[in-house]
Enzyme design. Structure first.
Site, PDB file in Angstrom:
ATOM      1  N   THR A   1       0.847  -1.209   0.000  1.00 15.11           N
ATOM      2  CA  THR A   1       0.000   0.000   0.000  1.00 15.11           C
ATOM      3  C   THR A   1       0.877   1.252   0.000  1.00 15.11           C
ATOM      4  O   THR A   1       2.061   1.200   0.361  1.00 15.11           O
ATOM      5  CB  THR A   1      -0.885   0.018   1.257  1.00 15.11           C
ATOM      6  OG1 THR A   1      -0.074  -0.235   2.399  1.00 15.11           O
ATOM      7  CG2 THR A   1      -1.996  -1.009   1.185  1.00 15.11           C
TER       8      THR A   1
ATOM      9  N   VAL B   1     -10.055   3.470   2.184  1.00 15.98           N
ATOM     10  CA  VAL B   1     -10.194   2.288   1.332  1.00 15.98           C
ATOM     11  C   VAL B   1      -8.923   2.121   0.498  1.00 15.98           C
ATOM     12  O   VAL B   1      -8.621   2.955  -0.344  1.00 15.98           O
ATOM     13  CB  VAL B   1     -11.434   2.398   0.410  1.00 15.98           C
ATOM     14  CG1 VAL B   1     -11.541   1.162  -0.479  1.00 15.98           C
ATOM     15  CG2 VAL B   1     -12.706   2.567   1.233  1.00 15.98           C
ATOM     16  N   LYS B   2      -8.174   1.049   0.815  1.00 19.76           N
ATOM     17  CA  LYS B   2      -6.945   0.746   0.063  1.00 19.76           C
ATOM     18  C   LYS B   2      -6.941  -0.729  -0.325  1.00 19.76           C
ATOM     19  O   LYS B   2      -6.785  -1.077  -1.486  1.00 19.76           O
ATOM     20  CB  LYS B   2      -5.690   0.971   0.925  1.00 19.76           C
ATOM     21  CG  LYS B   2      -5.579   2.264   1.667  1.00 19.76           C
ATOM     22  CD  LYS B   2      -4.242   2.297   2.425  1.00 19.76           C
ATOM     23  CE  LYS B   2      -4.319   3.286   3.575  1.00 19.76           C
ATOM     24  NZ  LYS B   2      -3.083   3.369   4.332  1.00 19.76           N
ATOM     25  N   THR B   3      -7.086  -1.551   0.680  1.00 15.46           N
ATOM     26  CA  THR B   3      -6.937  -2.998   0.448  1.00 15.46           C
ATOM     27  C   THR B   3      -8.280  -3.719   0.533  1.00 15.46           C
ATOM     28  O   THR B   3      -8.333  -4.945   0.395  1.00 15.46           O
ATOM     29  CB  THR B   3      -5.991  -3.599   1.499  1.00 15.46           C
ATOM     30  OG1 THR B   3      -6.472  -3.226   2.791  1.00 15.46           O
ATOM     31  CG2 THR B   3      -4.578  -3.097   1.324  1.00 15.46           C
TER      32      THR B   3
ATOM     33  N   LYS C   1      -7.138 -16.524   9.780  1.00 16.87           N
ATOM     34  CA  LYS C   1      -8.120 -17.594   9.552  1.00 16.87           C
ATOM     35  C   LYS C   1      -7.554 -18.611   8.556  1.00 16.87           C
ATOM     36  O   LYS C   1      -7.681 -19.807   8.739  1.00 16.87           O
ATOM     37  CB  LYS C   1      -9.422 -16.999   9.005  1.00 16.87           C
ATOM     38  CG  LYS C   1     -10.409 -18.063   8.547  1.00 16.87           C
ATOM     39  CD  LYS C   1     -11.743 -17.502   8.133  1.00 16.87           C
ATOM     40  CE  LYS C   1     -12.613 -18.625   7.557  1.00 16.87           C
ATOM     41  NZ  LYS C   1     -14.012 -18.250   7.429  1.00 16.87           N
TER      42      LYS C   1
ATOM     43  N   HIS D   1       2.190 -13.769  53.669  1.00 15.40           N
ATOM     44  CA  HIS D   1       0.778 -14.089  53.380  1.00 15.40           C
ATOM     45  C   HIS D   1      -0.051 -12.828  53.171  1.00 15.40           C
ATOM     46  O   HIS D   1      -1.117 -12.667  53.760  1.00 15.40           O
ATOM     47  CB  HIS D   1       0.187 -14.964  54.484  1.00 15.40           C
ATOM     48  CG  HIS D   1       0.881 -16.282  54.592  1.00 15.40           C
ATOM     49  ND1 HIS D   1       0.693 -17.297  53.673  1.00 15.40           N
ATOM     50  CD2 HIS D   1       1.794 -16.731  55.477  1.00 15.40           C
ATOM     51  CE1 HIS D   1       1.462 -18.318  54.007  1.00 15.40           C
ATOM     52  NE2 HIS D   1       2.139 -18.001  55.091  1.00 15.40           N
TER      53      HIS D   1
ATOM     54  N   PHE E   1     -13.690   2.415  62.119  1.00 18.46           N
ATOM     55  CA  PHE E   1     -14.074   2.880  63.469  1.00 18.46           C
ATOM     56  C   PHE E   1     -14.148   1.738  64.473  1.00 18.46           C
ATOM     57  O   PHE E   1     -14.259   0.568  64.100  1.00 18.46           O
ATOM     58  CB  PHE E   1     -15.366   3.687  63.430  1.00 18.46           C
ATOM     59  CG  PHE E   1     -16.618   2.936  63.019  1.00 18.46           C
ATOM     60  CD1 PHE E   1     -17.075   1.804  63.699  1.00 18.46           C
ATOM     61  CD2 PHE E   1     -17.391   3.409  61.957  1.00 18.46           C
ATOM     62  CE1 PHE E   1     -18.244   1.150  63.343  1.00 18.46           C
ATOM     63  CE2 PHE E   1     -18.559   2.759  61.588  1.00 18.46           C
ATOM     64  CZ  PHE E   1     -18.975   1.628  62.275  1.00 18.46           C
TER      65      PHE E   1
END
Ligand SMILES: NC(=O)c1ncn([C@@H]2O[C@H](COP(=O)(O)O)[C@@H](O)[C@H]2O)c1NC=O
Length: 518
Positions: free
Chosen positions: A36, A67-69, A139, A279, A467
């Site tokens: 790009t 919008v490029k790819t 994916k 602890h 208290f």
């Protein structure tokens, strides 16, 4: 495991670190590059042939790069499962070439928000095309390798030398890629929910959505007990989870819990301070002219319990402090740094874990898991109303002199680090007796006095995290010779407690603020 050759790569990166070397390595290995706008220009300037993505899509980059790819010719090339003949045949029909490698890193949304940019500027830095490619490639990891960080470019070069990535490597990269886009979306969703875009559903400090993106730092040997599995995760903000271990055995789950408590206790104080924790409770907290003095006094509070303790300080550890620590069996020392020679002294103890962790944790929100969800609250910071002595009210006895007031202020700060019900006796900027974690306050008073012993209780000052519901607790302190008490006040029977102090001529201040700690 067999490798899958890399023939064609799609490269679209915001962060251009290492890009030129990567492009040269890909080119040298015979990989053709598609890229790009400014990524392509950087690659070209490095003398590497590159095909602009517009040539692939037949469509110009438009709408200020929004919008490029985002085009089927790009996404079909990423998503085609080349194990399937049908996919390969369709690509051929459509005249689309598959990609074997996708290298993408995203617009810096988090950094843009942190820079104080306007809502419109932040929105513009929400990457759309980048995550789409990352998710698609992840994916389709059986066919495509996805790289989302310049840190992994070395792995790409190694893969080129090996003839490509193995399936196992591509799976690992896919897992990293989905973690990356998930964390990115969490940041965007939190920003919207907090009203960042100008019309969120924020309710005070509490956005309608809170996400967590945690990276595993280590699998621990076991959890709180040996039969429990455990791991350490980091949210990427530093703190204890990102501490550097300079020496010693692997940190355990309980080591982390105690070290966190120790840091909380030490960093509550402005002066050089040391807290010793067992602890998750302090068995000694003290301030001093330097850390060695603070450590000696914190240790003296309860030397029996300090055996096997976790020690935190809010200043670099000096050689003098290290020499003192080395005399006692200690599990962990954590500090913002170590003076020359201090680590070497501590290293003399084989089993001690030495951690360097950046300063105080100043996160303002803390979250605790409960069954089915989580509780979130503002952190109980040390500058809460009532923490400054000038806001205290004298309710019994003579006004404290300067030294006594300083001791009361120390005790009031230190008691915050003690699990409720908490009573802390102090003298000269050091705890001398601590009663913690009891289910009634009178037992905590008894414990604090018992731990201090007769001599140290007499003439000490006491702080109570909440208290006194009855006068029985303060009466135990008074009978032990405590000369001044600070407590939040606000009980139905405050008058009885105040009367007990008054009758004994014991100074009592109320702060109006309590510091429960569970
Ligand atoms: N809109 C798109 O189609 C698109 N495709 C890629 N990007 C991002 O554009 C950046 C690279 O752009 P450039 O090569 O012009 O510096 C990368 O961070 C990539 O994640 C896009 N930008 C944002 O959504």
């Amino acid at each position: 495991m067999s490798t899958r050759p890399i023939q064609r790569a799609l490269v679209s990166v915001y962060d251009k670190t290492g890009l030129e070397d990567l492009a040269r390595a890909l080119h040298a290995a015979g990989v053709s590059l598609v890229s790009t706008g400014s990524t392509a220009r950087t690659i070209e300037a490095a003398g590497v042939p590159v095909t602009p993505v517009e040539e692939v899509t037949g469509f110009p980059e438009c709408l200020d790069g929004r919008v490029k790819t985002l085009h089927p010719r790009v996404h079909a090339g990423i998503l085609a499962d080349t194990r399937l003949e049908a996919h390969v045949a369709q690509l051929a029909e459509l005249g689309v070439e598959p990609f074997d490698l996708v290298v993408v890193n995203l617009y810096p949304f988090r950094e843009t928000v942190a820079s104080g940019a306007t809502p419109d500027e932040c929105v513009e830095q929400i990457d759309i095309g980048g995550p789409s490619m990352v998710r698609a490639a992840a994916k389709n990891h059986p066919s495509v390798a996805i790289v989302t960080s310049p840190d992994a470019y070395g792995d790409v070069e190694a893969a080129l030398a090996a003839g490509g990535f193995t399936l196992e490597q591509r799976r690992r990269l896919a897992a990293q890629a989905f973690a990356h886009t998930a964390a990115y979306d969490v940041a965007v969703a939190e920003w919207f929910a907090a009203g960042g875009a100008g019309e969120g559903s924020a309710d005070g400090d509490w956005p309608a959505f809170a996400g967590t993106a945690l990276q595993r730092q280590a699998v621990l040997r076991y959890g709180e007990n040996p039969h429990q599995g455990a791991a350490l995760y980091s949210d990427g903000t530093g703190g204890l989870a990102a501490a550097e271990q300079l020496h010693g055995k692997e940190m355990s789950y309980n080591n982390y819990v105690d070290t966190d408590a120790a840091r909380r206790a030490a960093y509550d104080h402005d002066a050089p301070a040391v807290a010793i924790i067992k602890h998750a409770n302090p068995c000694g907290i003290a301030v001093g002219a330097d850390v060695a003095e603070a450590h000696a006094r914190a240790h003296a509070c309860d030397p029996v319990s300090a055996f096997g303790g976790v020690i935190a300080t809010n200043r670099p550890v000096s050689v003098a402090m290290a020499e003192q620590v080395a005399e006692v069996f200690t599990e962990v020392v954590v500090a913002p740094d170590y003076e020359p020679g201090a680590v070497e002294v501590l290293q003399g103890k084989k089993n001690i874990r030495i951690l360097r962790a950046e300063g105080a944790d100043r996160a303002t929100r803390e979250v605790r898991e409960i069954s089915g969800g989580a509780l979130a609250q503002q952190r109980d910071l040390v500058d809460a109303p009532g923490d400054d002595v000038s806001g205290w009210t004298l309710v019994a006895g003579e006004p404290a002199d300067e030294a006594t007031l300083a001791d009361l202020a120390f005790a009031w700060t230190a008691v915050r680090a003690v699990k409720s019900n908490a009573i802390l006796l102090a003298h000269g900027g050091a705890s001398v007796g601590i009663g913690m974690g009891q289910v009634n306050r009178v037992d905590s008073c008894r414990l604090a006095v018992e731990r201090a012993g007769e001599d140290r209780a007499r003439g000490s000052v006491a702080a109570s995290d909440a208290f006194f519901p009855f006068a029985d607790g303060p009466q135990i302190l008074i009978d032990a010779g405590v000369r001044a008490i600070v407590q939040p006040g606000g009980s139905m029977r405050d008058d009885e407690t105040i009367a007990a102090a008054q009758a004994a001529g014991v100074t009592m201040y109320v702060t109006g603020t309590r510091h429960f700690f569970h």
